[in-house]
Design a protein around this motif. Structure first.
Motif, PDB file in Angstrom:
ATOM      1  N   PHE A  75       0.837  -1.204   0.000  1.00 30.33           N
ATOM      2  CA  PHE A  75       0.000   0.000   0.000  1.00 30.33           C
ATOM      3  C   PHE A  75       0.874   1.257   0.000  1.00 30.33           C
ATOM      4  O   PHE A  75       0.651   2.183  -0.786  1.00 30.33           O
ATOM      5  CB  PHE A  75      -0.937   0.012   1.203  1.00 30.33           C
ATOM      6  CG  PHE A  75      -2.005  -1.050   1.184  1.00 30.33           C
ATOM      7  CD1 PHE A  75      -2.549  -1.517  -0.003  1.00 30.33           C
ATOM      8  CD2 PHE A  75      -2.479  -1.595   2.362  1.00 30.33           C
ATOM      9  CE1 PHE A  75      -3.524  -2.495  -0.031  1.00 30.33           C
ATOM     10  CE2 PHE A  75      -3.469  -2.566   2.364  1.00 30.33           C
ATOM     11  CZ  PHE A  75      -3.990  -3.021   1.167  1.00 30.33           C
ATOM     12  N   TYR A  82      -4.779   3.804   3.707  1.00 29.92           N
ATOM     13  CA  TYR A  82      -5.627   2.782   4.300  1.00 29.92           C
ATOM     14  C   TYR A  82      -5.953   3.110   5.750  1.00 29.92           C
ATOM     15  O   TYR A  82      -5.211   3.801   6.435  1.00 29.92           O
ATOM     16  CB  TYR A  82      -4.961   1.399   4.236  1.00 29.92           C
ATOM     17  CG  TYR A  82      -3.622   1.306   4.928  1.00 29.92           C
ATOM     18  CD1 TYR A  82      -3.530   1.008   6.286  1.00 29.92           C
ATOM     19  CD2 TYR A  82      -2.439   1.515   4.228  1.00 29.92           C
ATOM     20  CE1 TYR A  82      -2.302   0.927   6.924  1.00 29.92           C
ATOM     21  CE2 TYR A  82      -1.216   1.438   4.854  1.00 29.92           C
ATOM     22  CZ  TYR A  82      -1.149   1.150   6.203  1.00 29.92           C
ATOM     23  OH  TYR A  82       0.068   1.076   6.832  1.00 29.92           O
ATOM     24  N   ILE A 101      -9.531   0.688   1.863  1.00 30.60           N
ATOM     25  CA  ILE A 101      -8.770   1.497   0.911  1.00 30.60           C
ATOM     26  C   ILE A 101      -9.714   2.107  -0.118  1.00 30.60           C
ATOM     27  O   ILE A 101     -10.847   1.660  -0.296  1.00 30.60           O
ATOM     28  CB  ILE A 101      -7.676   0.670   0.199  1.00 30.60           C
ATOM     29  CG1 ILE A 101      -8.281  -0.403  -0.677  1.00 30.60           C
ATOM     30  CG2 ILE A 101      -6.708   0.068   1.215  1.00 30.60           C
ATOM     31  CD1 ILE A 101      -7.283  -1.091  -1.603  1.00 30.60           C
TER      32      ILE A 101
END
Length: 103
Positions: A75, A82, A101
């Protein structure tokens, strides 16, 4: 980012990945992801920018900081913001770490 690109990013962790569910559950740890809702931006009565929200779920037998770090690195490296939460599912005897997300 498309759903296919998200799938490929999640696969890059080396963990088993499926959309929504596996037909037969693999060994822990594994990742499930699914579309949850859209939060599009409108301008002049039209969708100006589309935003799709996904839930990425990491399942493990014990608290698995290594797998969490793998996923969070993916990520971070791809600039995906997130939010994270965690629960223990007693009936399944496994941990569930949920990443929310937006792509």
């Amino acid at each position: 980012m498309t759903q296919a690109e998200l799938y490929n990013l999640l696969k890059s962790t080396g963990l088993p990945v499926a959309y929504n569910h596996f037909k037969t559950s693999p060994s822990l740890p594994y990742i499930i992801y699914l579309f949850t809702y859209s939060s599009n931006f409108a301008a002049d009565g039209k969708i100006y920018k589309r935003f799709d929200n996904y839930q990425v779920e990491l399942y493990s037998e014990k608290k698995d900081l290594g797998s969490e770090q793998l996923l969070e690195n993916v990520f971070d490296e791809n600039d995906i913001y997130y939010d994270k939460s965690e629960t223990y599912i007693e009936s399944e005897e496994m941990y569930q770490v949920i990443y929310e997300i937006q792509i």
